[in-house]
Design an enzyme around this catalytic site. Sequence first.
Site, PDB file in Angstrom:
ATOM      1  CE  LYS A 297      -3.526   2.058   2.967  1.00 48.19           C
ATOM      2  NZ  LYS A 297      -4.412   1.797   4.128  1.00 48.19           N
TER       3      LYS A 297
ATOM      4  CD  GLU B 238       9.460  -6.078   6.851  1.00 50.57           C
ATOM      5  OE1 GLU B 238       9.172  -4.975   6.329  1.00 50.57           O
ATOM      6  OE2 GLU B 238       9.263  -6.324   8.049  1.00 50.57           O
TER       7      GLU B 238
ATOM      8  N   GLY C  37      -4.835  -2.446   5.340  1.00 47.39           N
ATOM      9  CA  GLY C  37      -4.080  -3.592   4.822  1.00 47.39           C
ATOM     10  C   GLY C  37      -4.750  -4.919   5.133  1.00 47.39           C
ATOM     11  NE  ARG C  38      -6.341  -4.393  11.348  1.00 53.33           N
ATOM     12  CZ  ARG C  38      -5.719  -3.233  11.416  1.00 53.33           C
ATOM     13  NH1 ARG C  38      -4.618  -3.025  10.711  1.00 53.33           N
ATOM     14  NH2 ARG C  38      -6.190  -2.260  12.177  1.00 53.33           N
TER      15      ARG C  38
ATOM     16  CD  GLU D 290      -1.784  -5.316  11.784  1.00 52.16           C
ATOM     17  OE1 GLU D 290      -0.800  -6.070  11.729  1.00 52.16           O
ATOM     18  OE2 GLU D 290      -2.295  -4.804  10.786  1.00 52.16           O
TER      19      GLU D 290
ATOM     20  CG  HIS E  48      -3.596 -36.408  16.638  1.00 49.20           C
ATOM     21  ND1 HIS E  48      -3.715 -37.732  16.981  1.00 49.20           N
ATOM     22  CD2 HIS E  48      -4.624 -36.150  15.784  1.00 49.20           C
ATOM     23  CE1 HIS E  48      -4.738 -38.268  16.334  1.00 49.20           C
ATOM     24  NE2 HIS E  48      -5.309 -37.330  15.607  1.00 49.20           N
TER      25      HIS E  48
ATOM     26  CE  LYS F 157       4.582  -1.174   7.795  1.00 51.81           C
ATOM     27  NZ  LYS F 157       3.730  -0.837   6.673  1.00 51.81           N
TER      28      LYS F 157
HETATM   29  C1  G6Q Z   1      -2.359  -4.113   8.031  1.00 51.72           C
HETATM   30  C2  G6Q Z   1      -1.115  -3.536   8.488  1.00 51.72           C
HETATM   31  C3  G6Q Z   1       0.131  -4.198   7.953  1.00 51.72           C
HETATM   32  C4  G6Q Z   1       0.460  -3.836   6.516  1.00 51.72           C
HETATM   33  C5  G6Q Z   1       1.881  -4.287   6.201  1.00 51.72           C
HETATM   34  C6  G6Q Z   1       2.279  -4.019   4.774  1.00 51.72           C
HETATM   35  O1  G6Q Z   1      -3.456  -3.720   8.331  1.00 51.72           O
HETATM   36  O2  G6Q Z   1      -1.117  -2.183   8.300  1.00 51.72           O
HETATM   37  O3  G6Q Z   1       0.099  -5.589   8.077  1.00 51.72           O
HETATM   38  O4  G6Q Z   1      -0.454  -4.411   5.648  1.00 51.72           O
HETATM   39  O5  G6Q Z   1       2.753  -3.676   7.086  1.00 51.72           O
HETATM   40  O6  G6Q Z   1       2.166  -2.667   4.476  1.00 51.72           O
HETATM   41  P1  G6Q Z   1       2.298  -2.159   2.996  1.00 51.72           P
HETATM   42  O7  G6Q Z   1       1.177  -2.754   2.202  1.00 51.72           O
HETATM   43  O8  G6Q Z   1       2.223  -0.676   3.047  1.00 51.72           O
HETATM   44  O9  G6Q Z   1       3.628  -2.662   2.489  1.00 51.72           O
END
Ligand code: G6Q
Length: 546
Positions: A209, A215, A270-271, A356, A387, A507
């Site tokens: 986003k 990463e 994001g989530r 989150e 198990h 971050k």
């Molecule tokens: C989700 C969070 C988090 C995010 C990641 C990736 O709700 O904000 O999990 O999706 O940190 O972020 P970017 O899409 O900006 O790389």
Amino acid sequence: MTTAPKRTDLPEWQALAAQARALRRVHLRELFRRDPARGERYTAEAAGLFLDYSKNLVTDEILTGLFALARACGLAGARAAMFRGDRINVTENRPVLHVALRNRAQTPIRVDGKDVMPEVNAVLGRMSAFAQRIRSGTWRGHTGKPIRAVVNLGIGGSDLGPAMACEALNPYAQRDLAVRFVSNVDAAHFVEQTRDLDPAETLFIVASKTFATQETMTNAATARAWCLRALRAEAAVARHFAAVSANAPAVAQFGIDPANMFEFWDWVGGRYSLCSAVGLPLMIVIGPENFTALLDGFHLMDRHFAEAPLERNLPAILGLLGIWYNNFWGAETYAILPYDQALRRFPAYLQQADMESNGKQTDKEGRRVTWQTGPVIWGAPGTNGQHAFYQLMHQGTKLIPADFIGFCRTHQALGDHHVKLMANCFAQTEALAFGKTAAEVAAEGVPAALIPFRVFEGNRPTNTILAEQLTPATLGALIALYEHKIFTQGAIWNVFSFDQWGVQLGKVLADKVLTELQSLAEPALAHDSSTNALIRRFRQARQPIL
Ligand code: G6Q
């Protein structure tokens, strides 16, 4: 800031606390004895999902009390504000409109007076055209070969949803297209996921986003180098890279053709982004038609959540039952137990969605909460968990409410596998609820000294969610069910469910340490003595950076 009463000061809250104390003496065995129709009465159904919540430690009075609490906390108003596009993500000053992404009714949803539906539909249309080209082989790589592997580079919300859904909907996948997910900055992830791939036949989707996440940007740069090392021409990037982002300038700077960029918006968390362009790898793999069916399922559950009375509203019921154990019974965790191997990653997906969203310590008035908020979410597919950790659920000292999720029909109808799977699912909830008394154990001929070890107290609450089959529509409804459960709980706990300052912290934290780890000269360290020593130790033993 207003001064809304603290949740714990509400009379509805206090009434429930008293009811919880009274109910501690009553066993589920007794509740089922008192009402033989309980197993049929405490059920609800919507969007193809059947919920049996009869094996919970509740009575009619308690349920009435829980619905009264939801009303006192303004759940209906909060829900309307989200669907209307109000800026309910106050700390980031944004609306929360994942429901617009699957608004199949196409009713206008306005942000700052502008209907977002045309943009949503336009991106879906572009995704669909792109997906068709990849699927049909008309999209060619730099050397003229069709694409055989799609690798998603993203993390958190830009990874967990499509990764989970690609596995869940495997039976709908175009099997000659491999799909891989690389999320971790640990190079092992990239190396292992691309080991057997041919760069000439590989498409990378850089999903971020912000297009700034360490990463993902690191993996994207590595992927670019991997691709160019083999294909030896900058022009290859345009044929082998697509981007999913809300940050167009950063995408262009990376060198990805704007024609291959699929946009989403700051009002999609994001989530909560699976139905946005973040779902592109999924759409490529299962096809636009199945992706649309997924959106339809989401939408059906959205409408149900928005319109059904609380007493028949699945997300509200699940949310309130979770609150009952979290806030009135002291349960600290909540287990998600899908009896379906394809939902292997569903607990991890919900872990992010829930933890989150509602892992918050400050209420909407800015005060430190004095009540429990989000639980620890965990789980694994049945029967594997049986198990392993179910022992603690059956005979341990902790109360662990759990959702059992199963399907009447399977895509892999092989012998008697599926009936065995579901027999275990039903038998477990029965055993957790009713247990086995000392008298029952003795009647089995167990020696007296061993009886205490063989007794199962029961009274362990569970929900069972049963659907006909795990189709795209069912998966959509299931995810939306949990999204709105989380929303319900956030409204009752009075927390902002749509920000994630803890993730933002992560971050930025690593940047300073990274500079210290990389610096050629011995850095002046000003952390605590533990962190300083760890950094020095790592520097002494580290490898040269290649
Ligand atoms: C989700 C969070 C988090 C995010 C990641 C990736 O709700 O904000 O999990 O999706 O940190 O972020 P970017 O899409 O900006 O790389």
